[in-house]
Design an enzyme around this catalytic site. Structure first.
Site, PDB file in Angstrom:
ATOM      1  CD  GLU A 102      -2.686   1.321   2.488  1.00 53.00           C
ATOM      2  OE1 GLU A 102      -3.614   2.157   2.495  1.00 53.00           O
ATOM      3  OE2 GLU A 102      -2.456   0.554   3.437  1.00 53.00           O
ATOM      4  CG  ASP A 155      -6.112   4.097   0.835  1.00 54.19           C
ATOM      5  OD1 ASP A 155      -6.574   5.262   0.781  1.00 54.19           O
ATOM      6  OD2 ASP A 155      -6.254   3.362   1.821  1.00 54.19           O
ATOM      7  CG  HIS A 174      -2.923   6.767   1.454  1.00 54.65           C
ATOM      8  ND1 HIS A 174      -2.306   7.534   2.422  1.00 54.65           N
ATOM      9  CD2 HIS A 174      -3.390   5.673   2.093  1.00 54.65           C
ATOM     10  CE1 HIS A 174      -2.391   6.930   3.583  1.00 54.65           C
ATOM     11  NE2 HIS A 174      -3.046   5.792   3.413  1.00 54.65           N
ATOM     12  NE  ARG A 222      -7.269   7.246   6.052  1.00 54.29           N
ATOM     13  CZ  ARG A 222      -6.082   6.805   6.469  1.00 54.29           C
ATOM     14  NH1 ARG A 222      -5.391   7.502   7.344  1.00 54.29           N
ATOM     15  NH2 ARG A 222      -5.595   5.684   5.991  1.00 54.29           N
ATOM     16  CD  GLU A 260      -7.905   0.989   6.253  1.00 53.88           C
ATOM     17  OE1 GLU A 260      -6.954   1.254   7.016  1.00 53.88           O
ATOM     18  OE2 GLU A 260      -8.688   0.042   6.458  1.00 53.88           O
TER      19      GLU A 260
END
Length: 265
Positions: free
Chosen positions: A150, A183, A186, A215, A244
């Site tokens: 990741e 992700d 990110h 987020r 996530e």
């Protein structure tokens, strides 16, 4: 696009994995991403996970919640992290999952925060990470699962920040036991063109994790979901999209909106 949605284990209602899976299904999700806790915690759950697998619970992946990572500056902690990651991959295999999500390191160092210069050269960091990933990927491939590398944003890691960064390691190792995680949170920080970055990474992407620009859950911020989903469609991605992120409200209210948004897009 053929994809499946995984909810975070911690956000699912219920005391057992069977109950959590039933909750996930009731709010429009297809499976659960497990919490891969270190210090023997995840290992201690093998019997629980095997029973849940037998009961039909879909657990495609687990994400690292550990104390140290394979990019640690300390040789002993780095060695311990490699060994622990191999053990954690074994647990995912027992659960019938596909892979385990891990960064190079989390919060170990950032070039964008004081003291700005890491105690190890970039060349040495890359060499050590290659060595670790080669060992881990071979182990994962032998188990029939994948280590998902990741990329983290610039404030959380100093080596692997973009899909291109992670793709380089995947190409160097060239093993079915290693793939890239995309992700979205990110990427919203690091990628100048998210669609182009996904298309360039292509089949190297083995897993996708979801978080909006703040987020929180998809739809709670200003992230461009059509751009990402169209790019994933273009590369023929048929894997899982796993939450996530934090939630802006109770999971029972939030997760159906997420499922509706992503399937509608």
């Amino acid at each position: 696009m053929a994809f499946k949605l995984a909810a975070q284990e911690s956000t699912c209602e219920g005391d057992t994995l069977e109950e959590k899976f039933a909750f996930a299904k009731s709010v429009g999700f297809d499976g659960i991403e497990l919490s891969g806790r270190g210090n023997g915690v995840f290992l201690s759950r093998v019997d629980e996970l095997k029973a849940a697998r037998s009961a039909g619970v879909e657990m495609p992946s687990a994400v690292a919640h550990v104390d140290y990572f394979i990019g640690d500056f300390d040789p002993d902690r780095r060695r311990a992290a490699i060994d622990e990651l191999k053990d954690l991959l074994g647990v995912v295999a027992e659960a019938g999952g596909l892979g385990f999500v891990t960064p190079h390191a989390f919060g170990l160092f950032s070039r964008h925060l004081p003291p700005f210069t890491p105690p190890r050269s970039d060349e040495e960091s890359r060499r050590l990470l290659l060595e670790a990933l080669d060992e881990v990927a071979q182990h994962a491939a032998g188990l029939g699962v994948t280590a998902y590398l990741e990329p983290l944003n610039r404030f959380e890691d100093f080596v692997v920040n973009t899909l291109a960064d992670a793709s380089w390691y995947v190409d160097e190792i060239a093993s079915p036991g290693l793939a890239v995680v995309a992700d979205t949170w990110h990427m919203s920080i690091e990628e100048s063109d998210i669609g182009a970055a996904i298309r360039a990474a292509g089949s190297r992407i083995g897993h996708v994790q979801l978080g909006d620009s703040n987020r929180l859950e998809p739809g709670a911020g200003h992230y461009d979901w059509p751009q990402t989903l169209e790019a994933l469609d273009d590369i023929g991605y048929e894997g899982w999209l796993a939450m996530e992120c934090g939630l802006s409200g109770p999971a029972r209210e939030v997760l159906p909106r997420v499922a509706d948004l992503l399937r509608r897009v």
